[in-house]
Design an enzyme around this catalytic site. Structure first.
Site, PDB file in Angstrom:
ATOM      1  N   ASN A  37       0.809  -1.213   0.000  1.00  0.00           N
ATOM      2  CA  ASN A  37       0.000   0.000   0.000  1.00  0.00           C
ATOM      3  C   ASN A  37       0.851   1.276   0.000  1.00  0.00           C
ATOM      4  OD1 ASN A  37      -2.398   1.388   0.016  1.00  0.00           O
ATOM      5  ND2 ASN A  37      -2.820   1.094   2.207  1.00  0.00           N
ATOM      6  N   HIS A 122     -13.868  -5.027  11.144  1.00  0.00           N
ATOM      7  CA  HIS A 122     -13.520  -3.696  11.651  1.00  0.00           C
ATOM      8  C   HIS A 122     -14.794  -2.954  12.046  1.00  0.00           C
ATOM      9  CE1 HIS A 122      -9.305  -2.929   9.859  1.00  0.00           C
ATOM     10  NE2 HIS A 122      -9.458  -4.207  10.123  1.00  0.00           N
ATOM     11  N   ARG A 147     -12.939  -5.833  15.746  1.00  0.00           N
ATOM     12  CA  ARG A 147     -11.894  -4.891  16.129  1.00  0.00           C
ATOM     13  C   ARG A 147     -12.574  -3.554  16.350  1.00  0.00           C
ATOM     14  NH1 ARG A 147      -6.947  -2.313  12.553  1.00  0.00           N
ATOM     15  NH2 ARG A 147      -8.428  -0.644  12.189  1.00  0.00           N
ATOM     16  N   TYR A 159      -6.305   6.991  13.505  1.00  0.00           N
ATOM     17  CA  TYR A 159      -6.149   5.758  12.752  1.00  0.00           C
ATOM     18  C   TYR A 159      -7.377   4.855  12.919  1.00  0.00           C
ATOM     19  CZ  TYR A 159      -5.287   1.056  11.592  1.00  0.00           C
ATOM     20  OH  TYR A 159      -5.463  -0.184  11.061  1.00  0.00           O
ATOM     21  N   ASP A 211      -6.310  -2.143  17.685  1.00  0.00           N
ATOM     22  CA  ASP A 211      -5.032  -1.883  17.012  1.00  0.00           C
ATOM     23  C   ASP A 211      -4.487  -0.529  17.470  1.00  0.00           C
ATOM     24  OD1 ASP A 211      -2.908  -1.675  15.287  1.00  0.00           O
ATOM     25  OD2 ASP A 211      -4.068  -1.997  13.444  1.00  0.00           O
ATOM     26  N   HIS A 213      -1.590   0.573  16.398  1.00  0.00           N
ATOM     27  CA  HIS A 213      -0.897   1.059  15.201  1.00  0.00           C
ATOM     28  C   HIS A 213       0.421   1.745  15.538  1.00  0.00           C
ATOM     29  CE1 HIS A 213      -1.111   2.020  10.825  1.00  0.00           C
ATOM     30  NE2 HIS A 213      -1.836   0.917  10.852  1.00  0.00           N
ATOM     31  N   GLU A 237      -3.036  -4.973  19.402  1.00  0.00           N
ATOM     32  CA  GLU A 237      -2.154  -5.130  18.235  1.00  0.00           C
ATOM     33  C   GLU A 237      -1.153  -3.983  18.110  1.00  0.00           C
ATOM     34  OE1 GLU A 237      -4.488  -5.438  14.691  1.00  0.00           O
ATOM     35  OE2 GLU A 237      -2.829  -4.725  13.451  1.00  0.00           O
ATOM     36  N   GLU A 263       2.322  -7.081  11.219  1.00  0.00           N
ATOM     37  CA  GLU A 263       1.793  -6.808   9.877  1.00  0.00           C
ATOM     38  C   GLU A 263       2.822  -6.105   8.998  1.00  0.00           C
ATOM     39  OE1 GLU A 263      -1.664  -4.403  10.891  1.00  0.00           O
ATOM     40  OE2 GLU A 263      -0.679  -2.647  10.059  1.00  0.00           O
ATOM     41  N   ARG A 284       1.217 -11.712  12.674  1.00  0.00           N
ATOM     42  CA  ARG A 284       0.301 -11.002  11.777  1.00  0.00           C
ATOM     43  C   ARG A 284       0.760 -10.948  10.317  1.00  0.00           C
ATOM     44  NH1 ARG A 284      -4.090  -9.010  11.814  1.00  0.00           N
ATOM     45  NH2 ARG A 284      -3.692  -6.801  11.499  1.00  0.00           N
ATOM     46  N   HIS A 313      -2.878 -10.433   8.837  1.00  0.00           N
ATOM     47  CA  HIS A 313      -3.322  -9.129   8.341  1.00  0.00           C
ATOM     48  C   HIS A 313      -4.275  -9.359   7.152  1.00  0.00           C
ATOM     49  CE1 HIS A 313      -1.703  -4.932   6.943  1.00  0.00           C
ATOM     50  NE2 HIS A 313      -2.670  -4.799   7.812  1.00  0.00           N
ATOM     51  N   ASP A 317      -6.158  -3.408   1.589  1.00  0.00           N
ATOM     52  CA  ASP A 317      -4.991  -3.169   0.731  1.00  0.00           C
ATOM     53  C   ASP A 317      -4.194  -4.441   0.430  1.00  0.00           C
ATOM     54  OD1 ASP A 317      -4.470  -1.560   3.555  1.00  0.00           O
ATOM     55  OD2 ASP A 317      -2.778  -2.837   3.057  1.00  0.00           O
ATOM     56  N   GLU A 340      -8.091 -11.596   9.838  1.00  0.00           N
ATOM     57  CA  GLU A 340      -8.697 -10.270   9.673  1.00  0.00           C
ATOM     58  C   GLU A 340      -9.520 -10.236   8.380  1.00  0.00           C
ATOM     59  OE1 GLU A 340      -5.825  -7.112   9.507  1.00  0.00           O
ATOM     60  OE2 GLU A 340      -7.347  -5.543   9.619  1.00  0.00           O
ATOM     61  N   TRP A 403       2.886   6.706  12.432  1.00  0.00           N
ATOM     62  CA  TRP A 403       1.486   6.696  11.995  1.00  0.00           C
ATOM     63  C   TRP A 403       0.870   5.335  12.308  1.00  0.00           C
ATOM     64  CZ3 TRP A 403      -0.999   3.689   8.182  1.00  0.00           C
ATOM     65  CH2 TRP A 403      -2.399   3.959   8.104  1.00  0.00           C
TER      66      TRP A 403
HETATM   67  O1  KDG Z   1      -5.568  -3.887   9.299  1.00  0.00           O
HETATM   68  C1  KDG Z   1      -4.756  -3.469  10.102  1.00  0.00           C
HETATM   69  O2  KDG Z   1      -4.556  -3.967  11.205  1.00  0.00           O
HETATM   70  C2  KDG Z   1      -3.951  -2.294   9.738  1.00  0.00           C
HETATM   71  O3  KDG Z   1      -3.201  -1.840  10.580  1.00  0.00           O
HETATM   72  C3  KDG Z   1      -4.111  -1.766   8.371  1.00  0.00           C
HETATM   73  C4  KDG Z   1      -2.952  -0.887   7.924  1.00  0.00           C
HETATM   74  O4  KDG Z   1      -3.097   0.396   8.410  1.00  0.00           O
HETATM   75  C5  KDG Z   1      -2.910  -0.841   6.426  1.00  0.00           C
HETATM   76  O5  KDG Z   1      -2.769  -2.139   5.942  1.00  0.00           O
HETATM   77  C6  KDG Z   1      -1.780   0.023   5.917  1.00  0.00           C
HETATM   78  O6  KDG Z   1      -1.646  -0.139   4.542  1.00  0.00           O
HETATM   79 MG    MG Z   2      -2.860  -3.248  12.169  1.00  0.00          MG
END
Ligand code: KDG
Ligand code: MG
Length: 403
Positions: A37, A122, A147, A159, A211, A213, A237, A263, A284, A313, A317, A340, A403
């Site tokens: 991605n 999600h 999630r 996020y 998550d 992130h 996560e 991931e 992941r 994951h 994307d 997921e 991020w």
């Molecule tokens: O699905 C998840 O757990 C993610 O963290 C998704 C990511 O932000 C995404 O795949 C970034 O490209």
């Molecule tokens: Mg994630």
């Protein structure tokens, strides 16, 4: 089984996907997902310039040798771009081998370990109420695991939360990286309230995931893990960036909340200390970033020694090619945990016809030979590539953050 042709297909039916197609002399072909991605064209260049020319004429049945040729033989090992390319080759070759054997991929891997594959959805909302409404919707759709990510008062964009209520969350939402603002203090104060509300409304049986992130430091992650212990999460996560695997020692010492990581990993070496020290509970890394089936099954085997399970994951994307192969892997792998699931758009599903099915919160594997996912190349051509980037994140004082 000589490889006679190989080429890359880039298509954007709502978002960008990169697919590698490998064709053998007999006409049997396989496809692999090479989507990374926001860095799609870097993988395309790596495949077209360095990988495809070296594949032509090789024996497609020698998956293991080709994997090592591309990994060990490249000198410049690992990294997301390289490993996305290696993964795509590997997935396409396993597809070819399973088709040649006349078997669905899960049979070639060793056969069924389970009847169906539990997935998590999600659920996002701009506030706790909005998020609870999404959970309710997904529970009605049959999901056993969700999630949950909700907006945090005082942080304008966060996020995992869709821009508009009821819409799907899409992170790569602008041509150049959007700038988000982050406050750890506001986030840490808010998240336990979200989980308290979810448990109060939906009771104890629903599996609940979250998550982070990569946004916390180890001691902050330890605090969060402890704070949400009463709500017994399925997992927390990516609570810290994991370049420093040792960080997880501290987190683990403080909390019994299960931890999921990986991931953004692309090698078994990214996991070694995490697994050997029993600092994590779920791996992941998806098949399309972790070196394909050939390498990810080694990671899963290593994980199984330490009671660690898979939780691949599966955002939008990663293309249906990756998801389809994952459903086969999940059906076979003994130490499966969860998968997921972010549904693809109808346009994407049309470009990638597939035989995996979603039913009652689970995926059911198909019986077609191979991984069961194809690409409609004529339709793919109707959706040209569009540059799209992931956001960046800054603290409230402007400091660039994770991020
Ligand atoms: O699905 C998840 O757990 C993610 O963290 C998704 C990511 O932000 C995404 O795949 C970034 O490209
Ligand atoms: Mg994630």
């Amino acid at each position: 089984m000589k490889i006679s042709d190989a080429y890359v297909i880039v298509t954007s039916p709502g978002r960008n996907f990169v697919t590698l197609k490998i064709v053998t002399e007999s006409g049997t072909y396989g496809i692999g997902d090479a989507t990374l991605n926001g860095r799609e064209m870097a993988v395309v260049a790596y495949l077209e310039e360095h990988v495809i020319p070296a594949l032509i004429g090789r024996d497609a049945s020698r998956i293991e040798d080709i994997w090592h040729y591309l990994y060990r033989g490249a000198y410049w090992r690992r990294g997301p771009v390289t490993m996305a390319a290696v993964s795509a080759v590997d997935l396409a070759l396993w597809d070819i081998k399973a088709k040649a054997a006349g078997m669905p991929l899960y049979q070639l891997l060793g056969g069924r370990s389970r009847e169906r594959v539990m997935t998590y959805a999600h659920c996002t909302g701009k506030d706790i109420e909005g998020c609870l409404a999404e959970v309710e919707k997904h529970v009605k759709l049959g999901y056993r695991a969700v999630r949950v990510q909700a907006g945090v008062p005082g942080i304008p964009t966060i996020y995992g939360v869709a821009k508009r209520e009821g819409e799907r969350y899409e992170p790569a939402d602008s041509e150049l990286p959007a700038e988000h603002v982050w406050s750890t203090a506001k986030y840490l104060n808010h998240v336990p309230k979200l989980f308290a509300a979810v448990r109060e409304r939906f009771g104890e049986e629903l599996h609940v995931l979250h998550d982070v992130h990569h946004r916390l430091t180890p001691i902050e992650a330890a605090r969060l893990g402890k704070a949400v212990e009463p709500y017994h999460l399925f997992w927390l996560e990516d609570c810290v960036p994991a370049e420093n695997q040792e960080s997880f020692r501290l987190i683990r010492q403080h909390t019994t909340t299960p931890l999921a990581v990986g991931e953004v990993f692309n090698s078994i070496h990214d996991y070694r200390e995490l697994l050997e020290n029993q600092w994590i509970d779920y791996i992941r890394t998806p098949l399309s970033h972790g070196g394909g089936i050939t390498h990810v099954r080694r990671i899963a085997d290593l994980a199984s020694l330490y009671h660690v399970r898979t939780g691949f994951h599966g955002p939008t994307d990663l293309s249906p090619v990756c998801l389809g192969a994952a459903v086969h892997f999940d059906t076979w792998v003994p130490n499966f945990g969860i998968q997921e699931h972010m549904p693809h758009t109808a346009e994407t599903d049309a470009v990638f016809p597939h035989d995996y099915r979603f039913e009652d919160g689970h995926f059911l594997v198909g019986e077609a030979p191979g991984h069961g996912v194809d690409i409609d190349e004529a339709l793919a051509k109707q959706y040209p590539y569009k540059r799209a980037s992931l956001p960046v994140n800054r603290l409230e004082d402007g400091t660039l953050w994770h991020w």
